[in-house]
Scaffold this motif. Sequence first.
Motif, PDB file in Angstrom:
ATOM      1  N   VAL A  62      22.983  -5.955 -27.635  1.00 14.52           N
ATOM      2  CA  VAL A  62      22.790  -5.735 -26.319  1.00 14.52           C
ATOM      3  C   VAL A  62      22.892  -6.662 -25.331  1.00 14.52           C
ATOM      4  CG1 VAL A  62      21.739  -3.166 -27.082  1.00 14.52           C
ATOM      5  CG2 VAL A  62      20.282  -5.472 -26.712  1.00 14.52           C
ATOM      6  N   GLY A  63      23.292  -6.632 -24.368  1.00 14.37           N
ATOM      7  CA  GLY A  63      23.554  -7.577 -23.048  1.00 14.37           C
ATOM      8  C   GLY A  63      22.677  -6.916 -21.923  1.00 14.37           C
ATOM      9  N   TYR A  64      22.239  -7.798 -21.184  1.00 13.97           N
ATOM     10  CA  TYR A  64      21.486  -7.525 -19.878  1.00 13.97           C
ATOM     11  C   TYR A  64      22.071  -8.319 -18.757  1.00 13.97           C
ATOM     12  CZ  TYR A  64      18.838  -4.967 -23.128  1.00 13.97           C
ATOM     13  OH  TYR A  64      18.335  -3.919 -24.265  1.00 13.97           O
ATOM     14  N   SER A  65      22.109  -7.889 -17.706  1.00 15.68           N
ATOM     15  CA  SER A  65      22.430  -8.595 -16.412  1.00 15.68           C
ATOM     16  C   SER A  65      21.230  -9.677 -16.168  1.00 15.68           C
ATOM     17  CB  SER A  65      22.736  -7.780 -14.930  1.00 15.68           C
ATOM     18  OG  SER A  65      21.475  -7.007 -14.709  1.00 15.68           O
ATOM     19  N   ALA A  66      21.697 -10.580 -15.100  1.00 15.82           N
ATOM     20  CA  ALA A  66      20.288 -11.390 -14.836  1.00 15.82           C
ATOM     21  C   ALA A  66      19.506 -10.820 -13.969  1.00 15.82           C
ATOM     22  CB  ALA A  66      21.236 -12.664 -14.083  1.00 15.82           C
ATOM     23  N   ASP A  67      19.904  -9.892 -13.180  1.00 13.26           N
ATOM     24  CA  ASP A  67      19.020  -8.948 -12.444  1.00 13.26           C
ATOM     25  C   ASP A  67      18.034  -8.193 -13.123  1.00 13.26           C
ATOM     26  OD1 ASP A  67      19.994  -9.948 -10.047  1.00 13.26           O
ATOM     27  OD2 ASP A  67      21.188  -8.268  -9.636  1.00 13.26           O
ATOM     28  N   GLU A  68      18.176  -7.711 -14.422  1.00  8.73           N
ATOM     29  CA  GLU A  68      17.674  -6.900 -15.247  1.00  8.73           C
ATOM     30  C   GLU A  68      16.409  -7.749 -15.931  1.00  8.73           C
ATOM     31  OE1 GLU A  68      19.827  -3.272 -17.161  1.00  8.73           O
ATOM     32  OE2 GLU A  68      21.022  -5.332 -17.341  1.00  8.73           O
ATOM     33  N   LEU A  69      17.055  -9.063 -16.386  1.00 13.11           N
ATOM     34  CA  LEU A  69      16.214  -9.926 -17.100  1.00 13.11           C
ATOM     35  C   LEU A  69      15.186 -10.639 -16.045  1.00 13.11           C
ATOM     36  CD1 LEU A  69      18.872 -11.751 -19.450  1.00 13.11           C
ATOM     37  CD2 LEU A  69      17.496 -10.096 -19.835  1.00 13.11           C
ATOM     38  N   ALA A  70      15.603 -10.904 -14.867  1.00 11.41           N
ATOM     39  CA  ALA A  70      14.431 -11.483 -14.011  1.00 11.41           C
ATOM     40  C   ALA A  70      13.530 -10.331 -13.488  1.00 11.41           C
ATOM     41  CB  ALA A  70      15.381 -11.826 -12.591  1.00 11.41           C
ATOM     42  N   GLY A  71      13.678  -9.340 -13.876  1.00  4.23           N
ATOM     43  CA  GLY A  71      12.710  -8.255 -13.706  1.00  4.23           C
ATOM     44  C   GLY A  71      11.522  -8.473 -14.595  1.00  4.23           C
ATOM     45  N   VAL A  72      11.782  -8.978 -15.687  1.00  2.00           N
ATOM     46  CA  VAL A  72      10.648  -8.964 -16.729  1.00  2.00           C
ATOM     47  C   VAL A  72       9.887 -10.102 -16.573  1.00  2.00           C
ATOM     48  CG1 VAL A  72      10.539  -9.004 -19.188  1.00  2.00           C
ATOM     49  CG2 VAL A  72      12.481  -7.846 -18.296  1.00  2.00           C
ATOM     50  N   GLU A  73       8.493  -9.996 -16.900  1.00  3.96           N
ATOM     51  CA  GLU A  73       7.429 -10.691 -17.015  1.00  3.96           C
ATOM     52  C   GLU A  73       7.316 -11.310 -18.136  1.00  3.96           C
ATOM     53  OE1 GLU A  73       2.760 -11.432 -16.147  1.00  3.96           O
ATOM     54  OE2 GLU A  73       3.612  -9.811 -15.066  1.00  3.96           O
ATOM     55  N   VAL A  74       7.487 -12.766 -18.149  1.00  2.00           N
ATOM     56  CA  VAL A  74       7.550 -13.442 -19.619  1.00  2.00           C
ATOM     57  C   VAL A  74       6.592 -14.536 -19.456  1.00  2.00           C
ATOM     58  CG1 VAL A  74       9.921 -12.979 -19.933  1.00  2.00           C
ATOM     59  CG2 VAL A  74       9.286 -15.015 -18.735  1.00  2.00           C
ATOM     60  N   PRO A  75       6.141 -15.058 -20.571  1.00  2.00           N
ATOM     61  CA  PRO A  75       4.994 -16.116 -20.641  1.00  2.00           C
ATOM     62  C   PRO A  75       5.537 -17.495 -20.531  1.00  2.00           C
ATOM     63  CG  PRO A  75       5.592 -15.341 -23.070  1.00  2.00           C
ATOM     64  CD  PRO A  75       6.292 -14.502 -22.109  1.00  2.00           C
ATOM     65  N   SER A  76       6.826 -17.651 -20.568  1.00  2.00           N
ATOM     66  CA  SER A  76       7.593 -19.011 -20.479  1.00  2.00           C
ATOM     67  C   SER A  76       8.794 -19.117 -19.644  1.00  2.00           C
ATOM     68  CB  SER A  76       7.916 -19.552 -21.983  1.00  2.00           C
ATOM     69  OG  SER A  76       6.950 -19.328 -22.727  1.00  2.00           O
ATOM     70  N   PRO A  77       8.604 -18.567 -18.309  1.00  2.00           N
ATOM     71  CA  PRO A  77       9.981 -18.725 -17.658  1.00  2.00           C
ATOM     72  C   PRO A  77      10.407 -20.163 -17.069  1.00  2.00           C
ATOM     73  CG  PRO A  77       7.902 -18.570 -16.059  1.00  2.00           C
ATOM     74  CD  PRO A  77       7.421 -18.367 -17.616  1.00  2.00           C
ATOM     75  N   SER A  78      11.585 -20.411 -17.137  1.00  2.00           N
ATOM     76  CA  SER A  78      12.174 -21.762 -16.690  1.00  2.00           C
ATOM     77  C   SER A  78      13.099 -21.822 -15.544  1.00  2.00           C
ATOM     78  CB  SER A  78      13.175 -21.866 -17.825  1.00  2.00           C
ATOM     79  OG  SER A  78      14.073 -23.228 -17.800  1.00  2.00           O
ATOM     80  N   ALA A  79      12.776 -22.681 -14.781  1.00  2.00           N
ATOM     81  CA  ALA A  79      13.205 -22.982 -13.481  1.00  2.00           C
ATOM     82  C   ALA A  79      14.793 -23.261 -13.746  1.00  2.00           C
ATOM     83  CB  ALA A  79      12.661 -24.106 -12.527  1.00  2.00           C
ATOM     84  N   THR A  80      14.970 -23.999 -14.552  1.00  2.00           N
ATOM     85  CA  THR A  80      16.302 -24.833 -15.158  1.00  2.00           C
ATOM     86  C   THR A  80      17.106 -23.645 -15.306  1.00  2.00           C
ATOM     87  OG1 THR A  80      15.394 -27.017 -15.926  1.00  2.00           O
ATOM     88  CG2 THR A  80      17.694 -26.406 -16.606  1.00  2.00           C
ATOM     89  N   VAL A  81      16.676 -22.680 -16.414  1.00  2.00           N
ATOM     90  CA  VAL A  81      17.536 -21.560 -16.994  1.00  2.00           C
ATOM     91  C   VAL A  81      17.780 -20.565 -15.756  1.00  2.00           C
ATOM     92  CG1 VAL A  81      17.443 -19.343 -18.288  1.00  2.00           C
ATOM     93  CG2 VAL A  81      16.526 -21.527 -19.104  1.00  2.00           C
ATOM     94  N   ALA A  82      16.837 -20.505 -14.691  1.00  2.00           N
ATOM     95  CA  ALA A  82      17.028 -19.584 -13.561  1.00  2.00           C
ATOM     96  C   ALA A  82      18.275 -20.140 -12.584  1.00  2.00           C
ATOM     97  CB  ALA A  82      15.713 -19.645 -12.518  1.00  2.00           C
ATOM     98  N   ALA A  83      18.405 -21.721 -12.879  1.00  3.01           N
ATOM     99  CA  ALA A  83      19.172 -22.171 -11.788  1.00  3.01           C
ATOM    100  C   ALA A  83      20.693 -21.997 -12.499  1.00  3.01           C
ATOM    101  CB  ALA A  83      19.053 -23.561 -11.597  1.00  3.01           C
ATOM    102  N   VAL A  84      20.678 -21.891 -13.856  1.00  9.16           N
ATOM    103  CA  VAL A  84      22.056 -21.737 -14.561  1.00  9.16           C
ATOM    104  C   VAL A  84      22.369 -20.445 -14.651  1.00  9.16           C
ATOM    105  CG1 VAL A  84      23.296 -22.243 -16.632  1.00  9.16           C
ATOM    106  CG2 VAL A  84      21.777 -23.863 -15.566  1.00  9.16           C
ATOM    107  N   THR A  85      21.580 -19.573 -14.845  1.00  8.67           N
ATOM    108  CA  THR A  85      21.772 -18.103 -15.323  1.00  8.67           C
ATOM    109  C   THR A  85      21.611 -17.201 -14.177  1.00  8.67           C
ATOM    110  OG1 THR A  85      19.729 -17.585 -16.366  1.00  8.67           O
ATOM    111  CG2 THR A  85      21.542 -18.495 -17.609  1.00  8.67           C
ATOM    112  N   GLY A  86      20.537 -17.233 -13.178  1.00 11.34           N
ATOM    113  CA  GLY A  86      20.216 -16.334 -12.187  1.00 11.34           C
ATOM    114  C   GLY A  86      18.824 -15.578 -12.653  1.00 11.34           C
TER     115      GLY A  86
END
Length: 131
Positions: A62-86
């Motif tokens: 299964v694959g999810y859009s960057a918008d769907e993934l961004a809406g999930v609260e996680v314990p280890s978010p990454s600014a680097t990953v956000a810059a590359v993937t959204g």
Amino acid sequence: MIVVGLGSRTGVTTAALAAAVREVLADAGLAFRDVTALATLDRRATSPEVRVLATEAGWRLVGYSADELAGVEVPSPSATVAAVTGTPSVAEAAALIAAGPKGGLMVPKRIIGTITVAVATDVSSVTDVVE
């Protein structure tokens, strides 16, 4: 249901992906046969390497859009990953979404080289979940 969440750079081989997933699962006392699905960013789910991994393992992919993934609260978010993937999380967020509304992390993200792996499950049936 046990879900592997996966993040990686383009061009990582199927063998490298499988080795990273096996390592994380083994450290958690799990095996490939325990997993039911592989979840990732939608554009990564279309890569041949990820598709082969899921097919050979017998997992639903299964694959999810960057918008769907961004809406999930996680314990280890990454600014680097956000810059590359959204999205600030791919592996953890994808695993949590795929595990369902009562999904929880069994294994928070682990980075092995350029591959990130997380493991989630439906917490209503398990007590061994990271809070």
